[in-house]
Design an enzyme around this catalytic site. Sequence first.
Site, mmCIF file in Angstrom:
data_model
loop_
_atom_site.group_PDB
_atom_site.id
_atom_site.type_symbol
_atom_site.label_atom_id
_atom_site.label_comp_id
_atom_site.label_asym_id
_atom_site.label_seq_id
_atom_site.Cartn_x
_atom_site.Cartn_y
_atom_site.Cartn_z
ATOM 1 N N ASP A 13 -13.482 -43.336 -61.099
ATOM 2 C CA ASP A 13 -13.276 -42.482 -62.095
ATOM 3 C C ASP A 13 -13.744 -43.065 -63.355
ATOM 4 O OD1 ASP A 13 -12.064 -40.919 -60.117
ATOM 5 O OD2 ASP A 13 -10.127 -41.777 -60.977
ATOM 6 N N GLU A 192 -12.482 -30.536 -60.729
ATOM 7 C CA GLU A 192 -11.917 -31.718 -61.623
ATOM 8 C C GLU A 192 -13.047 -32.482 -61.986
ATOM 9 O OE1 GLU A 192 -9.637 -33.715 -58.328
ATOM 10 O OE2 GLU A 192 -11.451 -34.892 -57.812
#
Length: 321
Positions: A13, A192
């Site tokens: 991420d 997402e």
Amino acid sequence: MKLRNPFIPNLADPHISRHDGHYHFTASVPEYDRVVLRRSPTLAGLVQAQEKTLWTAPPSGPASSLVWAPELHRIDGTWFVYFAAAPSREIKDDLFQHRMYALRNPSPDPMQGEWEFAGQVDSGIDAFCLDATSFEHRGVRYYLWAQKHPDIAGNSNLYLAPLRDGLRIRGEPVLLTKPEFDWEVQGFLVNEGPSVLIRHGRVFVTYSASATDERYAMGLLWADADADLLDPASWHKSPAPVFVSDPEREVFGPGHNSFTVAEDDSTDLLVYHARNYRDIEGDPLWNPDRHTCLQPLHWDADGMPLFGRPLREVELPGAGA
């Protein structure tokens, strides 16, 4: 200078941003128990840069476990880090009860001063949420995030709203996209990890979809820069993914990206995570083998981004040691 992928191992991420002549890097650490930050005047320097822990999750409470996807943002002269966290993982039913939280620091330098836990971000929907980002456009500061909605099937959709301040939105959230295409519903129904890039008269939003294995892939939304971003009709959505696994180059599940720029400001850079093997070893949730990667982003004659294939080696203009 040439850089090799994986660029920074075992950090997922990834979020790289550039402020005041320095690159700032944060990401999900494999233990999911803290928020960290690195800084360097060069991209290559991020690899060995000293890591500062901004905050460590407490042993219990609503934000005590599974700390995911931090992002650093400068909002109204204050530094914020947005991140998702869940209650203690000893409570099995609460394992995926993530909410968005923020850290705050008034220091001009995010590596200095005191970082405080500022509390939960109020997005107007009390449900599982994660992966918030923020951007400013035409004098409006926006908050963009992924969230489950009780009336929509699936795990998460993308929502947009103006920010009232660093912790509260203004008005009702606007649904930008939900999982609907075949490539978005593999394993899980997920949209997402949004990231924003404003170029060539358009506002682009990338996002990731499906399970976080080799099926994970990136999609693209865009709106005209003059359009009302809070009108869902302003947005267009690519029916096909724009960045996918590449077995020939041993890149699997590329996604959850951010954007930054080369050191001479000439080239936009795509930052993302991926694994370099297909079959995940052990529990996918705790597998640490998602690595930060980066590569140049190119543009076609109409001003649309060209993501291409994942690169093993990257030559960047103006890159220093």
